[in-house]
Design a protein around this motif. Structure first.
Motif, PDB file in Angstrom:
ATOM      1  N   MET A   1       0.849  -1.219   0.000  1.00  0.00           N
ATOM      2  CA  MET A   1       0.000   0.000   0.000  1.00  0.00           C
ATOM      3  C   MET A   1       0.874   1.255   0.000  1.00  0.00           C
ATOM      4  O   MET A   1       1.597   1.523   0.949  1.00  0.00           O
ATOM      5  N   ALA A   2       0.812   1.992  -1.047  1.00  0.00           N
ATOM      6  CA  ALA A   2       1.722   3.121  -1.230  1.00  0.00           C
ATOM      7  C   ALA A   2       1.538   4.191  -0.156  1.00  0.00           C
ATOM      8  O   ALA A   2       2.453   4.957   0.116  1.00  0.00           O
ATOM      9  N   HIS A   3       0.354   4.220   0.447  1.00  0.00           N
ATOM     10  CA  HIS A   3       0.072   5.305   1.387  1.00  0.00           C
ATOM     11  C   HIS A   3       0.981   5.277   2.604  1.00  0.00           C
ATOM     12  O   HIS A   3       1.102   6.256   3.318  1.00  0.00           O
ATOM     13  N   ASP A   4       1.579   4.130   2.823  1.00  0.00           N
ATOM     14  CA  ASP A   4       2.427   4.023   3.996  1.00  0.00           C
ATOM     15  C   ASP A   4       3.715   4.821   3.840  1.00  0.00           C
ATOM     16  O   ASP A   4       4.373   5.135   4.818  1.00  0.00           O
ATOM     17  N   ASN A   5       4.043   5.152   2.619  1.00  0.00           N
ATOM     18  CA  ASN A   5       5.299   5.848   2.383  1.00  0.00           C
ATOM     19  C   ASN A   5       5.197   7.366   2.506  1.00  0.00           C
ATOM     20  O   ASN A   5       6.186   8.060   2.418  1.00  0.00           O
ATOM     21  N   ILE A   6       3.991   7.848   2.661  1.00  0.00           N
ATOM     22  CA  ILE A   6       3.797   9.294   2.688  1.00  0.00           C
ATOM     23  C   ILE A   6       4.307   9.886   3.993  1.00  0.00           C
ATOM     24  O   ILE A   6       4.088   9.319   5.069  1.00  0.00           O
ATOM     25  N   ASP A   7       4.966  11.008   3.876  1.00  0.00           N
ATOM     26  CA  ASP A   7       5.454  11.692   5.074  1.00  0.00           C
ATOM     27  C   ASP A   7       4.334  12.548   5.646  1.00  0.00           C
ATOM     28  O   ASP A   7       4.095  13.675   5.216  1.00  0.00           O
ATOM     29  N   LEU A   8       3.654  12.001   6.610  1.00  0.00           N
ATOM     30  CA  LEU A   8       2.472  12.673   7.147  1.00  0.00           C
ATOM     31  C   LEU A   8       2.821  13.929   7.933  1.00  0.00           C
ATOM     32  O   LEU A   8       1.959  14.763   8.186  1.00  0.00           O
ATOM     33  N   SER A   9       4.078  14.052   8.292  1.00  0.00           N
ATOM     34  CA  SER A   9       4.448  15.204   9.126  1.00  0.00           C
ATOM     35  C   SER A   9       4.359  16.510   8.340  1.00  0.00           C
ATOM     36  O   SER A   9       4.309  17.586   8.921  1.00  0.00           O
ATOM     37  N   THR A  10       4.302  16.409   7.027  1.00  0.00           N
ATOM     38  CA  THR A  10       4.205  17.639   6.233  1.00  0.00           C
ATOM     39  C   THR A  10       2.758  18.114   6.103  1.00  0.00           C
ATOM     40  O   THR A  10       2.508  19.177   5.546  1.00  0.00           O
ATOM     41  N   LEU A  11       1.838  17.315   6.589  1.00  0.00           N
ATOM     42  CA  LEU A  11       0.423  17.668   6.421  1.00  0.00           C
ATOM     43  C   LEU A  11      -0.073  18.556   7.559  1.00  0.00           C
ATOM     44  O   LEU A  11       0.346  18.393   8.703  1.00  0.00           O
ATOM     45  N   THR A  12      -0.958  19.459   7.233  1.00  0.00           N
ATOM     46  CA  THR A  12      -1.612  20.241   8.269  1.00  0.00           C
ATOM     47  C   THR A  12      -2.672  19.366   8.935  1.00  0.00           C
ATOM     48  O   THR A  12      -2.987  18.284   8.463  1.00  0.00           O
ATOM     49  N   ARG A  13      -3.241  19.887   9.969  1.00  0.00           N
ATOM     50  CA  ARG A  13      -4.230  19.089  10.703  1.00  0.00           C
ATOM     51  C   ARG A  13      -5.398  18.694   9.809  1.00  0.00           C
ATOM     52  O   ARG A  13      -5.805  17.530   9.752  1.00  0.00           O
ATOM     53  N   ASN A  14      -5.923  19.681   9.086  1.00  0.00           N
ATOM     54  CA  ASN A  14      -7.070  19.385   8.235  1.00  0.00           C
ATOM     55  C   ASN A  14      -6.703  18.466   7.080  1.00  0.00           C
ATOM     56  O   ASN A  14      -7.502  17.622   6.684  1.00  0.00           O
ATOM     57  N   GLU A  15      -5.518  18.658   6.552  1.00  0.00           N
ATOM     58  CA  GLU A  15      -5.086  17.770   5.484  1.00  0.00           C
ATOM     59  C   GLU A  15      -5.014  16.337   5.989  1.00  0.00           C
ATOM     60  O   GLU A  15      -5.402  15.397   5.301  1.00  0.00           O
ATOM     61  N   LEU A  16      -4.548  16.191   7.197  1.00  0.00           N
ATOM     62  CA  LEU A  16      -4.437  14.853   7.778  1.00  0.00           C
ATOM     63  C   LEU A  16      -5.818  14.233   7.954  1.00  0.00           C
ATOM     64  O   LEU A  16      -6.040  13.057   7.655  1.00  0.00           O
TER      65      LEU A  16
END
Lengths: 148, 148
Positions: A1-16
């Motif tokens: 699952m490609a989503h696991d590679n995303i760097d979530l720390s770059t996301l804002t709260r709402n984006e998350l």
DNA sequence: TTTACTGGATTATGATATAACATTGATATA
DNA sequence: TATATCAATGTTATATCATAATCCAGTAAA
């Protein structure tokens, strides 16, 4: 699952929040569907959702399916210039064609070649293909109804 | 001009009106823009325009650009499964890539090949490419502003 | 003349998206 | 510390795009 590679720390709260909502869904979501989900987190206005979606698109994490006014998580590791989707007119299934498919890069190459020849500087492209998916093809030949 | 080959006798009155409006325009038209034009012919309601546009799409005479919510006349003689458009983010220019271009059929072939491999029965496809057109590329390199 | 069908008109409403402006909170820096 | 700044978010209102539902008119066939 490609989503696991995303760097979530770059996301804002709402984006998350939007990211999580899309991740839970097994099909593309409309902006207002996302809003419904996010209401339990205190989000009230469409703007909030649209802003977050825009941010996610810019980061290459979400694609918009213009033909459906709906949004999906990108299912691939690297950013790609040509996004290709199969959309089933029967069941609504949407599948992003993997750029890792053996022939897919050839499609992208061909497209880029033709476009360059016209002097156009392509930034991104979306290929939306409508038709009947494999599952529904079976059903259809059985009883010849429905569809469009 | 491919539009000369169209059999206008198959069009309903409203379809013909919409067709003429699109033919006069040098860029894609929104449904409500079409409505404005048709008001001088007594058309008052959006429904009328959308119905006519739908008819024209079914006849392969008009394509919808989903990314713009806009409609253009098809600029080609024969119906084609893959419609490809260049959309300039700078000036809004839209150009349909001719399926008669030397490489274009190869693109269509590649796409069809990849899709068949997935068991998908493609009915039609639209490729919308966003970027900067040749004209605007020149302007841009001069003073490095705008875009997006 | 009925019936059925196609296209069209009308009214209302639903669905999608953005403008414009206010607020907050973090960070920097004078 | 005070205050300037900036990004993100919140809020309100409204613009834009599209369709549902219903009725009507013409016409061609039974």
């Amino acid at each position: 699952m490609a989503h696991d590679n995303i760097d979530l720390s770059t996301l804002t709260r709402n984006e998350l929040l939007v990211f999580e909502a899309l991740k839970e869904s097994d099909s593309p979501m409309k902006a207002y569907d996302v809003l419904d989900v996010l209401k339990s987190h205190g989000v009230r206005a469409p703007m909030t959702v649209y802003r977050a979606l825009e941010g996610l698109e810019e980061k290459g994490i979400v694609h918009k399916l213009d033909a459906l006014n709906a949004f999906v998580l990108c299912s691939h590791d690297r950013p790609h210039q040509v996004q290709s989707f199969l959309v089933c007119s029967e069941c609504g299934m949407v599948q992003e064609i993997s750029p890792e498919l053996r022939e897919a890069p050839q499609v992208e190459d061909k497209i880029l070649g033709v476009v360059r020849a016209t002097g156009f500087q392509m930034r991104e492209a979306r290929l939306e293909m409508k038709g009947i998916c494999q599952k529904c093809t079976g059903k259809q030949s059985a009883h010849n109804t429905a569809a469009e």
